[in-house]
Design an enzyme around this catalytic site. Structure first.
Site, PDB file in Angstrom:
ATOM      1  N   ASP A 117      24.476  40.736  32.687  1.00  0.00           N
ATOM      2  CA  ASP A 117      23.642  40.967  31.515  1.00  0.00           C
ATOM      3  C   ASP A 117      23.866  42.399  31.084  1.00  0.00           C
ATOM      4  OD1 ASP A 117      21.327  41.104  29.701  1.00  0.00           O
ATOM      5  OD2 ASP A 117      20.671  39.298  30.743  1.00  0.00           O
ATOM      6  N   HIS A 163      16.896  43.862  27.943  1.00  0.00           N
ATOM      7  CA  HIS A 163      17.255  42.457  28.161  1.00  0.00           C
ATOM      8  C   HIS A 163      17.630  42.194  29.618  1.00  0.00           C
ATOM      9  CE1 HIS A 163      19.758  38.763  27.868  1.00  0.00           C
ATOM     10  NE2 HIS A 163      19.008  38.477  26.820  1.00  0.00           N
ATOM     11  N   SER A 474      17.823  33.044  27.306  1.00  0.00           N
ATOM     12  CA  SER A 474      18.063  34.111  28.285  1.00  0.00           C
ATOM     13  C   SER A 474      16.947  34.186  29.316  1.00  0.00           C
ATOM     14  CB  SER A 474      18.160  35.469  27.583  1.00  0.00           C
ATOM     15  OG  SER A 474      19.392  35.636  26.958  1.00  0.00           O
TER      16      SER A 474
END
Length: 680
Positions: A117, A163, A474
């Site tokens: 990620d 994220h 996600s």
């Protein structure tokens, strides 16, 4: 005349690492091949990165002609661009029946999940290293190949946008009581077990390291569309499987149309996003005491009424994009008219223009589905067009005012269902492999957040928080990754396919009346980690099974031998069909009003009760005929395997999709597989 050749970064994939010592240095081989392709002795200047730990390949700056030349060279599987991949951006674990006091093993903290990620010390068995920098001291690795560092990012392992922190803490975050986003989603934040985009070349480099470092599970909340071996995640996941590692992937946020799914290779787990029983609503009170309800995560308190103005009546006529003011697009609003007021916009937007124009708040409206909530940098509520007429009438009254209330949490009685943004099947590469595989919570998820970012990730937002609420596939993917790690802690010798089978065959069925795309939306159903740890039977498959499948898909000997690193060859005996791949679901594609019959072969392994007898229970809609032979499987020991066949007769379909299920039941375990027939 000067002719310029466009030079771009490309990934050159060469398959598995050589099994002998003929090639002592993959880097030297890569330089030599590159030199031959570009007709230059300075080829090392074009070589950006070599993959040499877990598979073979390199990244280089190439022209179109050089790409063609390399593609035709012996030893090359594929050459594809280094493209930017999309990010598929507490209560959720309890909602899927996985409480804090669930049964755990003493080896759980020894399970390693590699999370690919943006961006707890690892167990002793980890073979890798931690990268640090002056602004980051945790255990991440940073990859950056052939592209400039983007604005607002760090040239280091530090997570610049939150994220990666969010997804990592969902998989394996420790217990943190009282976690919330400025009071929202309050509870105990935890992972499944205690402990702007990425470029393709960097993702593949992360796989190369993760496999060599000895991780147990790889979690990838990224995606891209290309074919099997022209895709970094497909390539990395295949080599991970060869090394006993399951890769869990997000299906993408391109829903809710059909055939929008990414990450659909059969050797990885594809995870859709479902809702949990928590949603956030934001009420707007008008000066006439009428109250309208929208969705958002509004952390702001607005105590007073403010004037309200329609964006279309506040055009920036001094050089801006005035024709877009009704949507509140950038540079479209007249600041002197908007300042201090609530602005009404005819489209969803992040609030940059309203914020910079000095608006007190923002109301957005359109006809899109509103089954998840977003945060904005100013007080905001996102409404449906159904409120439009009343709002317009009030705006035309004398001195209209409004107040945007702080959001409130309410129970979503329809949960779980698949959220509108979650990408849908069918599988466009291999039509008769059902994708997605299953679903997991991906809506309004509270998890850790990088304090190098803001709540919205936008530079005009001033709020910095340690926890944030996000929605996306996600967020769903790491829930499934955490569940896989939980299973691995109980069954450390299980193969990736066995773990995947356990997750799929124990998933909770979802309601077709809410999810009209049926299995194209949710796959086998909602993940159930506790049941998955004891599935009864598993559909196992290894590298050999997938090679047979690839033979049946038309891959030739030369490429397969590069991919496997051995003398694999396709023949009448080894050519497998998609219907013979030992997959835990069944799919049949057909054309409009064309009946078809498909025969599937499957093998299950007993991992439940040593002496047990399972009976086949088939549930299908009218017209779909399914026969299972034999319909009874008797086992005498653990590890024993039994093979059966499933014949699916599909009528002349005139509807997009119909589905049923096969359940093997011994009175203790119910091992469920979906059966889908659809039009393509």
């Amino acid at each position: 005349m000067v002719i310029y050749h466009l030079v771009l970064a490309y990934i050159v994939y060469m398959g598995d690492l050589p099994k002998d010592d003929v090639i002592s240095s993959p880097s030297l081989l890569h330089t030599s091949m590159l030199q031959e392709a570009i007709d230059s002795s300075s080829s090392s200047e074009y070589l950006l990165h070599s993959y040499k730990k877990s598979f073979n390949g390199f990244v280089a700056n190439l022209t179109g002609e050089e790409v063609k030349k390399l593609s035709n060279m012996e030893g090359i599987v594929s050459v594809f661009p280094n493209e930017k991949m999309q990010l598929f951006t507490t209560r959720s674990w309890d909602f899927i029946g996985f409480p804090q006091d669930v049964e755990r093993t003493t080896t759980e903290s020894d399970i390693i999940v590699g999370i690919i990620d943006r961006f707890s010390p690892p167990p002793r068995k980890w073979k890798g290293t931690c990268q640090t920098s002056s602004n980051f001291t945790s255990c991440n690795k940073y990859y950056h190949t052939g592209a400039e560092v983007e604005p607002n990012e760090y040239d280091s392992p530090r997570d610049s946008d939150g994220h990666g922190t969010h997804t990592a803490s969902i998989v394996a975050g420790g217990l943190v009581s009282g976690a919330s986003l400025l009071g929202f989603g309050s509870g105990t934040a935890r992972g499944g077990y205690h402990q702007p985009g990425c470029y393709s070349a960097d993702v593949l480099a992360a796989f190369d390291d993760a496999i060599a470092d000895g991780v147990d599970i790889i979690s990838v909340s990224l995606g891209i569309f290309p074919n099997y071996f022209e895709n970094p995640i497909a390539i990395g996941a295949f080599h991970a499987l060869k090394n006993g590692i399951l890769t869990s992937t997000a299906v993408g946020n391109y829903g809710h149309n059909r055939a929008t799914i990414t990450n659909l290779w059969p050797w990885s787990l594809s995870v859709a996003a479902s809702t949990i029983d928590r949603k956030f609503v934001t009420k707007v009170q008008l000066g006439n005491n009428q109250v309208y309800e929208g969705v958002s995560i509004n952390t702001f308190e607005m105590n007073d009424m403010h004037p309200i103005i329609y964006g279309g009546d506040a055009q920036n006529t001094t050089g801006g994009d005035s024709e877009y003011s009704s949507s509140c697009d950038k540079n479209s609003l007249n600041k002197s008219l908007v300042n201090g007021k609530i602005v009404l916009c005819d489209a969803l937007n992040w609030g940059e223009e309203a914020t910079t124009a000095g608006a007190a708040g923002m109301i957005m409206r359109d006809g899109a589905l509103k089954d998840f909530s977003l945060s904005f940098s100013l007080p905001a509520s996102y409404m449906d067009w159904s409120n439009g007429t009343e709002l317009d009438q009030y705006l035309n009254s004398t001195r209209p005012t409004a107040k945007i209330n702080r959001s409130v949490e309410v129970k979503d009685e329809l949960a779980p269902f698949i959220v509108s943004f979650s990408s849908r099947g069918p599988n466009l590469i291999t039509r008769d492999i059902l994708k997605p595989d299953l679903s997991a919570p991906g809506v309004n998820i509270l998890a850790a957040w990088s304090e190098a970012s803001t709540v919205t990730g936008k530079e005009w937002d001033t709020r910095v928080v340690p926890y944030n609420i996000m929605s996306g596939t996600s967020m769903a993917c790491p829930h499934a990754s955490g569940a896989a790690a939980y299973i691995k802690s109980f069954h450390p010798t299980w193969s990736p396919s066995a773990i995947k089978s356990a997750l799929m065959t124990t998933a909770s069925p979802m309601r077709g009346e809410i999810n009209t795309d049926l299995e194209f939306a949710y796959g086998s159903g909602q993940v159930d980690p506790v049941k998955a740890a004891n599935p009864g039977l598993v559909y196992d498959a290894g590298e050999t099974d997938y090679i047979k499948f690839l033979c049946g898909e038309g891959y030739g000997n030369a490429k397969l031998q590069l991919i496997t690193g051995d003398n694999t060859s396709c023949s009448a005996d080894t050519n497998g069909t998609v219907w013979a791949l030992n997959y835990p679901s069944f799919a049949v594609s057909t054309k409009y009003k064309v009946s078809i019959t498909r025969n599937f072969t499957r093998t299950v392994t007993n991992v439940g009760t040593p002496a047990s007898t399972y009976k086949a229970n088939v549930t299908v809609p009218p017209g779909l005929i399914v026969q299972v032979e034999p319909s009874i499987l008797s086992f005498k020991s653990l590890g024993q395997k039994k093979t059966f066949s499933v014949t699916v007769r599909v009528p002349a379909l005139d509807t997009a999709i119909i589905s049923g299920s096969l359940v093997w039941n011994d009175g203790v375990y119910q091992v469920r597989s979906p059966i889908v027939a659809y039009l393509y």
